[in-house]
Design a protein around this motif. Structure first.
Motif, PDB file in Angstrom:
ATOM      1  N   LEU A 162       0.831  -1.207   0.000  1.00  0.00           N
ATOM      2  CA  LEU A 162       0.000   0.000   0.000  1.00  0.00           C
ATOM      3  C   LEU A 162       0.866   1.260   0.000  1.00  0.00           C
ATOM      4  CD1 LEU A 162      -2.786  -1.056   2.542  1.00  0.00           C
ATOM      5  CD2 LEU A 162      -3.070  -0.692   0.082  1.00  0.00           C
ATOM      6  N   GLY A 163       1.991   1.203   0.733  1.00  0.00           N
ATOM      7  CA  GLY A 163       2.889   2.347   0.746  1.00  0.00           C
ATOM      8  C   GLY A 163       3.491   2.624  -0.622  1.00  0.00           C
ATOM      9  N   CYS A 164       3.916   1.564  -1.308  1.00  0.00           N
ATOM     10  CA  CYS A 164       4.477   1.732  -2.658  1.00  0.00           C
ATOM     11  C   CYS A 164       3.423   2.216  -3.641  1.00  0.00           C
ATOM     12  CB  CYS A 164       5.078   0.407  -3.134  1.00  0.00           C
ATOM     13  SG  CYS A 164       6.532  -0.126  -2.213  1.00  0.00           S
ATOM     14  N   ALA A 165       2.180   1.706  -3.496  1.00  0.00           N
ATOM     15  CA  ALA A 165       1.093   2.167  -4.372  1.00  0.00           C
ATOM     16  C   ALA A 165       0.804   3.642  -4.136  1.00  0.00           C
ATOM     17  CB  ALA A 165      -0.160   1.325  -4.131  1.00  0.00           C
ATOM     18  N   LEU A 166       0.817   4.057  -2.859  1.00  0.00           N
ATOM     19  CA  LEU A 166       0.586   5.468  -2.555  1.00  0.00           C
ATOM     20  C   LEU A 166       1.708   6.347  -3.107  1.00  0.00           C
ATOM     21  CD1 LEU A 166      -0.819   5.813   1.081  1.00  0.00           C
ATOM     22  CD2 LEU A 166      -1.831   6.654  -1.033  1.00  0.00           C
ATOM     23  N   PHE A 167       2.932   5.823  -3.096  1.00  0.00           N
ATOM     24  CA  PHE A 167       4.049   6.597  -3.630  1.00  0.00           C
ATOM     25  C   PHE A 167       3.799   6.950  -5.089  1.00  0.00           C
ATOM     26  CE2 PHE A 167       8.019   6.117  -6.148  1.00  0.00           C
ATOM     27  CZ  PHE A 167       8.548   7.366  -5.875  1.00  0.00           C
ATOM     28  N   TRP A 168       3.320   5.992  -5.850  1.00  0.00           N
ATOM     29  CA  TRP A 168       3.114   6.258  -7.275  1.00  0.00           C
ATOM     30  C   TRP A 168       1.823   7.014  -7.540  1.00  0.00           C
ATOM     31  CZ3 TRP A 168       6.876   5.977 -10.570  1.00  0.00           C
ATOM     32  CH2 TRP A 168       6.587   6.184 -11.920  1.00  0.00           C
ATOM     33  N   VAL A 169       0.796   6.745  -6.737  1.00  0.00           N
ATOM     34  CA  VAL A 169      -0.510   7.360  -6.979  1.00  0.00           C
ATOM     35  C   VAL A 169      -0.625   8.718  -6.301  1.00  0.00           C
ATOM     36  CG1 VAL A 169      -2.990   7.119  -6.547  1.00  0.00           C
ATOM     37  CG2 VAL A 169      -1.668   5.155  -7.321  1.00  0.00           C
ATOM     38  N   ALA A 170      -0.139   8.820  -5.061  1.00  0.00           N
ATOM     39  CA  ALA A 170      -0.403  10.017  -4.267  1.00  0.00           C
ATOM     40  C   ALA A 170       0.826  10.478  -3.490  1.00  0.00           C
ATOM     41  CB  ALA A 170      -1.567   9.763  -3.317  1.00  0.00           C
ATOM     42  N   ALA A 171       2.005  10.449  -4.097  1.00  0.00           N
ATOM     43  CA  ALA A 171       3.205  10.950  -3.417  1.00  0.00           C
ATOM     44  C   ALA A 171       3.001  12.421  -3.040  1.00  0.00           C
ATOM     45  CB  ALA A 171       4.420  10.808  -4.331  1.00  0.00           C
ATOM     46  N   PRO A 172       3.448  12.854  -1.863  1.00  0.00           N
ATOM     47  CA  PRO A 172       4.303  12.168  -0.883  1.00  0.00           C
ATOM     48  C   PRO A 172       3.542  11.572   0.298  1.00  0.00           C
ATOM     49  CG  PRO A 172       4.322  14.497  -0.412  1.00  0.00           C
ATOM     50  CD  PRO A 172       3.361  14.302  -1.566  1.00  0.00           C
ATOM     51  N   PHE A 173       2.277  11.219   0.136  1.00  0.00           N
ATOM     52  CA  PHE A 173       1.463  10.748   1.254  1.00  0.00           C
ATOM     53  C   PHE A 173       1.827   9.341   1.700  1.00  0.00           C
ATOM     54  CE2 PHE A 173      -1.054  14.254  -0.279  1.00  0.00           C
ATOM     55  CZ  PHE A 173      -1.542  14.811   0.888  1.00  0.00           C
ATOM     56  N   GLN A 174       2.725   8.668   0.963  1.00  0.00           N
ATOM     57  CA  GLN A 174       3.170   7.351   1.407  1.00  0.00           C
ATOM     58  C   GLN A 174       3.921   7.443   2.732  1.00  0.00           C
ATOM     59  OE1 GLN A 174       4.637   8.950  -1.152  1.00  0.00           O
ATOM     60  NE2 GLN A 174       6.701   9.202  -0.342  1.00  0.00           N
ATOM     61  N   THR A 175       4.591   8.559   2.977  1.00  0.00           N
ATOM     62  CA  THR A 175       5.321   8.732   4.233  1.00  0.00           C
ATOM     63  C   THR A 175       4.359   8.787   5.413  1.00  0.00           C
ATOM     64  OG1 THR A 175       7.028   9.969   3.047  1.00  0.00           O
ATOM     65  CG2 THR A 175       6.994  10.161   5.446  1.00  0.00           C
ATOM     66  N   LEU A 176       3.298   9.563   5.290  1.00  0.00           N
ATOM     67  CA  LEU A 176       2.285   9.650   6.347  1.00  0.00           C
ATOM     68  C   LEU A 176       1.646   8.295   6.599  1.00  0.00           C
ATOM     69  CD1 LEU A 176       0.510  11.288   8.292  1.00  0.00           C
ATOM     70  CD2 LEU A 176      -0.995  11.800   6.350  1.00  0.00           C
ATOM     71  N   LEU A 197       9.369  -4.110  15.275  1.00  0.00           N
ATOM     72  CA  LEU A 197      10.435  -3.138  15.006  1.00  0.00           C
ATOM     73  C   LEU A 197      10.842  -3.135  13.539  1.00  0.00           C
ATOM     74  CD1 LEU A 197      12.691  -3.696  18.149  1.00  0.00           C
ATOM     75  CD2 LEU A 197      11.057  -1.858  17.741  1.00  0.00           C
ATOM     76  N   ILE A 198      10.451  -4.180  12.813  1.00  0.00           N
ATOM     77  CA  ILE A 198      10.739  -4.207  11.373  1.00  0.00           C
ATOM     78  C   ILE A 198      10.018  -3.064  10.668  1.00  0.00           C
ATOM     79  CG2 ILE A 198      10.525  -5.583   9.261  1.00  0.00           C
ATOM     80  CD1 ILE A 198      10.763  -8.071  10.952  1.00  0.00           C
ATOM     81  N   TRP A 199       8.847  -2.675  11.201  1.00  0.00           N
ATOM     82  CA  TRP A 199       8.054  -1.618  10.580  1.00  0.00           C
ATOM     83  C   TRP A 199       8.802  -0.290  10.497  1.00  0.00           C
ATOM     84  CZ3 TRP A 199       4.771  -0.115   7.310  1.00  0.00           C
ATOM     85  CH2 TRP A 199       3.671  -0.890   6.972  1.00  0.00           C
ATOM     86  N   PRO A 200       9.288   0.243  11.638  1.00  0.00           N
ATOM     87  CA  PRO A 200      10.024   1.515  11.515  1.00  0.00           C
ATOM     88  C   PRO A 200      11.287   1.406  10.673  1.00  0.00           C
ATOM     89  CG  PRO A 200      10.189   0.619  13.746  1.00  0.00           C
ATOM     90  CD  PRO A 200       9.146  -0.174  13.043  1.00  0.00           C
ATOM     91  N   ILE A 201      11.933   0.231  10.688  1.00  0.00           N
ATOM     92  CA  ILE A 201      13.127   0.054   9.855  1.00  0.00           C
ATOM     93  C   ILE A 201      12.757   0.107   8.372  1.00  0.00           C
ATOM     94  CG2 ILE A 201      14.964  -1.551   9.207  1.00  0.00           C
ATOM     95  CD1 ILE A 201      14.929  -2.576  12.089  1.00  0.00           C
ATOM     96  N   CYS A 202      11.713  -0.640   7.999  1.00  0.00           N
ATOM     97  CA  CYS A 202      11.254  -0.627   6.595  1.00  0.00           C
ATOM     98  C   CYS A 202      10.779   0.769   6.190  1.00  0.00           C
ATOM     99  CB  CYS A 202      10.127  -1.638   6.412  1.00  0.00           C
ATOM    100  SG  CYS A 202      10.646  -3.364   6.523  1.00  0.00           S
ATOM    101  N   THR A 203      10.076   1.430   7.119  1.00  0.00           N
ATOM    102  CA  THR A 203       9.590   2.782   6.820  1.00  0.00           C
ATOM    103  C   THR A 203      10.750   3.728   6.548  1.00  0.00           C
ATOM    104  OG1 THR A 203       7.612   2.455   8.196  1.00  0.00           O
ATOM    105  CG2 THR A 203       8.260   4.725   7.703  1.00  0.00           C
ATOM    106  N   GLY A 204      11.769   3.664   7.406  1.00  0.00           N
ATOM    107  CA  GLY A 204      12.929   4.526   7.215  1.00  0.00           C
ATOM    108  C   GLY A 204      13.652   4.261   5.914  1.00  0.00           C
ATOM    109  N   VAL A 205      13.834   2.972   5.586  1.00  0.00           N
ATOM    110  CA  VAL A 205      14.513   2.610   4.338  1.00  0.00           C
ATOM    111  C   VAL A 205      13.726   3.094   3.127  1.00  0.00           C
ATOM    112  CG1 VAL A 205      15.232   0.682   2.880  1.00  0.00           C
ATOM    113  CG2 VAL A 205      15.731   0.641   5.334  1.00  0.00           C
ATOM    114  N   ILE A 206      12.401   2.861   3.142  1.00  0.00           N
ATOM    115  CA  ILE A 206      11.566   3.256   2.002  1.00  0.00           C
ATOM    116  C   ILE A 206      11.544   4.768   1.845  1.00  0.00           C
ATOM    117  CG2 ILE A 206       9.206   3.298   1.111  1.00  0.00           C
ATOM    118  CD1 ILE A 206       8.801   0.548   2.363  1.00  0.00           C
TER     119      ILE A 206
END
Length: 220
Positions: A162-176, A197-206
């Motif tokens: 969903l985050g990657c889809a938001l990046f392409w469809v509605a950037a920059p709202f994928q960060t939120l 804890l994988i979540w914040p790590i993946c979020t930071g990397v993305i």
């Protein structure tokens, strides 16, 4: 003679009241502001312009918003469009939060969000795509909220997807979305043996990858 008992939900009354207030405010007090937005935001018809927007992050909501704004010069079109989107955002936020509130109905938080979005509309530099992008973000959060009973791997894949889809469809709202989804994961499941804890790590990397490779184009 039997008395007819008609029960009207409080939420429905509130939605109708808010909708009428927003339409009335924009149509009879700030109608020229909507006309200005229609003149300020350019929309070009043609395959080339559509292909250019849709080929870059966030271009989808930009194309949709510009297409809608071109009709704001017609009476009630702009104010009704804004009211519908604001009410959808408020209702989706209410659906996200109501499971944790028991049987009571509270609209304070949702009302604050809608109020500040309404104030944002009155900004001279307001872009309609910002509100559309926020709606897409809330929709993705609602979808992610519905799979909280699934396995962690399923939730993680859905969240990243969903985050990657938001990046392409509605950037920059994928960060939120990624930050909020990570907070929701920790709230609902705790540390979950460290897997949360994988979540914040993946979020930071993305997020870092998006802004490093995408540059300013993802922040329009």
């Amino acid at each position: 003679m039997k008395k007819l008992d008609i029960h009207v939900p409080f939420g429905l009354i509130l939605i109708i009241t808010e909708g009428c207030f927003i339409v009335g405010l924009l149509q009879y007090r700030y109608v020229f502001h909507l006309f200005f937005l229609e003149q300020y935001q350019l929309f070009l018809e043609g395959k080339e312009y559509a292909a250019e927007l849709l080929s870059r992050p966030g271009g989808f909501i930009e194309y949709i918003s510009e297409y809608c704004v071109q009709f704001f010069h017609i009476d009630f079109v702009g104010c009704v469009s804004v009211a519908v989107i604001l009410l959808l955002i408020g209702w989706l936020l209410h659906c996200l939060l109501k499971e944790k509130r028991g049987k009571g109905i509270y609209f304070l938080f949702e009302g604050i969000i809608v109020f500040f979005l309404l104030l944002n509309i009155l900004d001279i530099a307001f872009f309609f795509r910002g509100m559309v992008g926020y709606l897409f973000c809330i929709v993705c959060l609602y979808v992610y909220r519905q799979i909280q009973n699934s396995l962690f791997s399923v939730r993680l894949l859905w969240g990243i997807g969903l985050g990657c889809a938001l990046f392409w469809v509605a950037a920059p709202f994928q960060t939120l979305f990624l930050i909020t989804a990570g907070c929701l994961e920790l709230k609902e499941h705790g540390f979950n043996k460290g897997r949360s804890l994988i979540w914040p790590i993946c979020t930071g990397v993305i997020v870092c990858s998006v802004y490093y490779w995408g540059g300013n184009g993802v922040c329009r």
